[in-house]
Scaffold this motif. Structure first.
Motif, PDB file in Angstrom:
ATOM      1  N   MET A  33      23.167 -23.414 -32.086  1.00 49.96           N
ATOM      2  CA  MET A  33      22.879 -22.199 -32.932  1.00 49.96           C
ATOM      3  C   MET A  33      22.267 -22.569 -34.252  1.00 49.96           C
ATOM      4  O   MET A  33      21.215 -22.061 -34.558  1.00 49.96           O
ATOM      5  CB  MET A  33      23.965 -21.218 -32.620  1.00 49.96           C
ATOM      6  N   ARG A  34      23.207 -23.321 -34.756  1.00 52.48           N
ATOM      7  CA  ARG A  34      22.855 -23.769 -36.131  1.00 52.48           C
ATOM      8  C   ARG A  34      21.753 -24.503 -36.176  1.00 52.48           C
ATOM      9  O   ARG A  34      20.506 -24.578 -37.142  1.00 52.48           O
ATOM     10  CB  ARG A  34      24.062 -24.387 -36.782  1.00 52.48           C
ATOM     11  N   ARG A  35      21.269 -25.427 -35.300  1.00 51.92           N
ATOM     12  CA  ARG A  35      20.209 -26.247 -35.199  1.00 51.92           C
ATOM     13  C   ARG A  35      18.970 -25.482 -35.101  1.00 51.92           C
ATOM     14  O   ARG A  35      17.949 -25.835 -35.847  1.00 51.92           O
ATOM     15  CB  ARG A  35      20.329 -27.321 -33.935  1.00 51.92           C
ATOM     16  N   VAL A  36      18.870 -24.458 -34.453  1.00 50.40           N
ATOM     17  CA  VAL A  36      17.757 -23.442 -34.307  1.00 50.40           C
ATOM     18  C   VAL A  36      17.728 -22.836 -35.735  1.00 50.40           C
ATOM     19  O   VAL A  36      16.608 -22.511 -36.083  1.00 50.40           O
ATOM     20  CB  VAL A  36      17.813 -22.535 -33.189  1.00 50.40           C
ATOM     21  N   ALA A  37      18.784 -22.347 -36.230  1.00 54.60           N
ATOM     22  CA  ALA A  37      18.730 -21.375 -37.375  1.00 54.60           C
ATOM     23  C   ALA A  37      17.959 -22.426 -38.556  1.00 54.60           C
ATOM     24  O   ALA A  37      17.214 -22.053 -39.435  1.00 54.60           O
ATOM     25  CB  ALA A  37      19.925 -21.169 -37.669  1.00 54.60           C
ATOM     26  N   VAL A  72      11.392 -12.120 -32.678  1.00 57.01           N
ATOM     27  CA  VAL A  72      11.494 -11.467 -31.534  1.00 57.01           C
ATOM     28  C   VAL A  72      12.630 -12.307 -30.589  1.00 57.01           C
ATOM     29  O   VAL A  72      12.277 -13.411 -30.482  1.00 57.01           O
ATOM     30  CB  VAL A  72      10.134 -10.922 -30.694  1.00 57.01           C
ATOM     31  N   GLU A  73      13.637 -11.651 -30.095  1.00 56.83           N
ATOM     32  CA  GLU A  73      14.641 -12.401 -29.452  1.00 56.83           C
ATOM     33  C   GLU A  73      14.171 -13.090 -28.104  1.00 56.83           C
ATOM     34  O   GLU A  73      14.634 -14.012 -27.829  1.00 56.83           O
ATOM     35  CB  GLU A  73      15.800 -11.350 -28.776  1.00 56.83           C
ATOM     36  N   ASP A  74      13.340 -12.174 -27.510  1.00 55.67           N
ATOM     37  CA  ASP A  74      12.541 -12.810 -26.327  1.00 55.67           C
ATOM     38  C   ASP A  74      11.901 -14.156 -26.506  1.00 55.67           C
ATOM     39  O   ASP A  74      11.925 -14.928 -25.802  1.00 55.67           O
ATOM     40  CB  ASP A  74      11.670 -11.840 -25.398  1.00 55.67           C
ATOM     41  N   ASP A  75      11.060 -14.002 -27.786  1.00 56.62           N
ATOM     42  CA  ASP A  75      10.359 -15.297 -28.038  1.00 56.62           C
ATOM     43  C   ASP A  75      11.261 -16.528 -28.334  1.00 56.62           C
ATOM     44  O   ASP A  75      10.931 -17.675 -27.746  1.00 56.62           O
ATOM     45  CB  ASP A  75       9.568 -14.726 -29.216  1.00 56.62           C
ATOM     46  N   LEU A  76      12.495 -16.182 -29.123  1.00 60.60           N
ATOM     47  CA  LEU A  76      13.429 -17.190 -29.603  1.00 60.60           C
ATOM     48  C   LEU A  76      13.917 -17.731 -28.221  1.00 60.60           C
ATOM     49  O   LEU A  76      14.121 -18.998 -27.938  1.00 60.60           O
ATOM     50  CB  LEU A  76      14.397 -16.605 -30.426  1.00 60.60           C
ATOM     51  N   CYS A  77      14.228 -16.829 -27.369  1.00 64.75           N
ATOM     52  CA  CYS A  77      14.998 -17.230 -26.103  1.00 64.75           C
ATOM     53  C   CYS A  77      14.030 -18.247 -25.287  1.00 64.75           C
ATOM     54  O   CYS A  77      14.534 -19.435 -24.866  1.00 64.75           O
ATOM     55  CB  CYS A  77      15.243 -16.096 -25.120  1.00 64.75           C
ATOM     56  N   GLU A  78      12.761 -18.046 -25.086  1.00 64.36           N
ATOM     57  CA  GLU A  78      11.805 -18.742 -24.652  1.00 64.36           C
ATOM     58  C   GLU A  78      11.421 -20.102 -25.257  1.00 64.36           C
ATOM     59  O   GLU A  78      11.394 -21.133 -24.707  1.00 64.36           O
ATOM     60  CB  GLU A  78      10.484 -18.068 -24.193  1.00 64.36           C
ATOM     61  N   ARG A  79      11.208 -20.113 -26.625  1.00 63.87           N
ATOM     62  CA  ARG A  79      10.767 -21.056 -27.356  1.00 63.87           C
ATOM     63  C   ARG A  79      11.988 -22.109 -27.393  1.00 63.87           C
ATOM     64  O   ARG A  79      11.705 -23.269 -27.060  1.00 63.87           O
ATOM     65  CB  ARG A  79      10.430 -20.736 -28.628  1.00 63.87           C
ATOM     66  N   PHE A  80      13.252 -21.733 -27.590  1.00 61.24           N
ATOM     67  CA  PHE A  80      14.419 -22.723 -27.659  1.00 61.24           C
ATOM     68  C   PHE A  80      15.201 -22.835 -26.478  1.00 61.24           C
ATOM     69  O   PHE A  80      16.261 -23.490 -26.756  1.00 61.24           O
ATOM     70  CB  PHE A  80      15.052 -22.238 -29.029  1.00 61.24           C
ATOM     71  N   LYS A  88      20.281 -18.332 -24.617  1.00 64.72           N
ATOM     72  CA  LYS A  88      20.625 -17.027 -24.124  1.00 64.72           C
ATOM     73  C   LYS A  88      20.376 -16.159 -25.305  1.00 64.72           C
ATOM     74  O   LYS A  88      20.241 -16.363 -26.245  1.00 64.72           O
ATOM     75  CB  LYS A  88      22.153 -17.486 -23.741  1.00 64.72           C
ATOM     76  N   ARG A  89      20.573 -14.946 -24.534  1.00 70.10           N
ATOM     77  CA  ARG A  89      19.929 -13.630 -25.515  1.00 70.10           C
ATOM     78  C   ARG A  89      21.077 -13.560 -26.477  1.00 70.10           C
ATOM     79  O   ARG A  89      20.629 -13.374 -27.741  1.00 70.10           O
ATOM     80  CB  ARG A  89      19.990 -12.597 -24.690  1.00 70.10           C
ATOM     81  N   HIS A  90      22.480 -13.627 -26.342  1.00 67.34           N
ATOM     82  CA  HIS A  90      23.337 -13.698 -27.116  1.00 67.34           C
ATOM     83  C   HIS A  90      23.228 -14.538 -28.259  1.00 67.34           C
ATOM     84  O   HIS A  90      23.496 -14.525 -29.457  1.00 67.34           O
ATOM     85  CB  HIS A  90      24.916 -13.693 -26.602  1.00 67.34           C
ATOM     86  N   VAL A  91      22.918 -16.010 -27.865  1.00 72.40           N
ATOM     87  CA  VAL A  91      22.671 -17.111 -28.802  1.00 72.40           C
ATOM     88  C   VAL A  91      21.649 -16.620 -29.648  1.00 72.40           C
ATOM     89  O   VAL A  91      21.694 -16.994 -30.996  1.00 72.40           O
ATOM     90  CB  VAL A  91      22.550 -18.349 -28.215  1.00 72.40           C
ATOM     91  N   ALA A  92      20.494 -16.126 -29.291  1.00 78.42           N
ATOM     92  CA  ALA A  92      19.365 -15.577 -30.083  1.00 78.42           C
ATOM     93  C   ALA A  92      19.830 -14.661 -31.176  1.00 78.42           C
ATOM     94  O   ALA A  92      19.429 -14.796 -32.022  1.00 78.42           O
ATOM     95  CB  ALA A  92      18.301 -15.200 -29.243  1.00 78.42           C
ATOM     96  N   ARG A  93      20.611 -13.696 -30.607  1.00 75.39           N
ATOM     97  CA  ARG A  93      20.934 -12.737 -31.685  1.00 75.39           C
ATOM     98  C   ARG A  93      22.083 -13.469 -32.641  1.00 75.39           C
ATOM     99  O   ARG A  93      21.846 -13.032 -33.970  1.00 75.39           O
ATOM    100  CB  ARG A  93      21.806 -11.808 -30.876  1.00 75.39           C
ATOM    101  N   GLN A  94      22.632 -14.450 -32.277  1.00 77.25           N
ATOM    102  CA  GLN A  94      23.567 -15.142 -33.401  1.00 77.25           C
ATOM    103  C   GLN A  94      22.471 -15.788 -34.402  1.00 77.25           C
ATOM    104  O   GLN A  94      22.819 -15.932 -35.507  1.00 77.25           O
ATOM    105  CB  GLN A  94      24.382 -16.162 -32.537  1.00 77.25           C
TER     106      GLN A  94
END
Length: 225
Positions: A1-5, A24-32, A35-41
């Motif tokens: 999570m921190r790596r993506v942030a 957008v959460e969906d874009d982050l999920c696809e790009r990286f 999981k959706r909860h991780v994108a929210r984090q």
């Protein structure tokens, strides 16, 4: 999570993600591949860092700043950073000075290679190592926090070679002032070091306002169909 942030933070600083651009959460999920909860984090972490804001009906957006917010943030940074510079004890320990010189040598190499991601990370490392010399961890943490909150503001200037060269030159001048024990010059350099990124953002904001006003005037006069 921190790596993506961290990656998204770099993209905001380098102007690859623009103020008011939606994340957008969906874009982050696809790009990286998240999981959706991780994108929210990730979005929550970026919001905590002051890089993202959440707006009702819009979701998460790269933070934009009013002129007043920019002015106030940089005024606070000036207070914190000049205070830290005033606390540095002279003579500076030779090992600590050598560490700072080593970081700046890497920063120089990254700048010559136009590796802006490394420039960004090494710039942060230089500042943190420099302000640690104040002997106040509370002050160092506060400086780091508000430096991070202005990352989206710095995106206007960091990609331009003249700003990068000026920052590099000032880093070397800071090291020289540390070596000479010249506190007055050190404080003045800390103050001047903040000006280019602040003024570049304020100027860009002014130019956008002029362009928007001209567009609105043209539209009202029937020039734009």
């Amino acid at each position: 999570m921190r790596r993506v942030a961290d990656q998204l933070e770099e993209q905001i600083v380098l102007g690859l993600l623009h103020p008011r651009e939606r994340l957008v959460e969906d874009d982050l999920c696809e790009r990286f591949n998240l999981k959706r909860h991780v994108a929210r984090q990730v979005l929550a972490e970026l919001e905590r860092r002051g890089l993202v804001e959440r707006r009702r009906h819009f979701g998460a957006l790269v933070k934009s700043f009013t002129l007043r917010e920019v002015t106030e943030l940089y005024a606070l940074r000036e207070l914190l950073e000049t205070d830290a510079a005033s606390r540095i004890a002279f003579p500076v320990d030779a090992v600590k000075l050598a560490e700072l010189e080593g970081i700046q040598a890497q920063h120089d190499d990254a700048a010559r290679a136009s590796d802006l991601r490394r420039v960004f990370r090494l710039n942060m490392a230089f500042h943190r190592t420099f302000f640690v010399l104040s002997g106040s961890q509370v002050l160092v943490d506060a400086i780091h926090e508000y430096e991070r909150r202005t990352h989206a503001i710095r995106s206007v200037s960091i990609v331009f070679p003249q700003y990068l060269e000026k920052a590099r030159a000032e880093h070397h001048q800071m090291i020289d002032a540390l070596r000479r024990g010249d506190r007055d010059s050190l404080i003045a350099l800390c103050r001047a070091h903040l000006v280019p990124s602040r003024d570049a953002y304020l100027n860009a904001h002014h130019q956008r306002s002029i362009a928007a006003a001209a567009f609105a005037s043209s539209a009202s006069n029937g020039v734009i169909e």
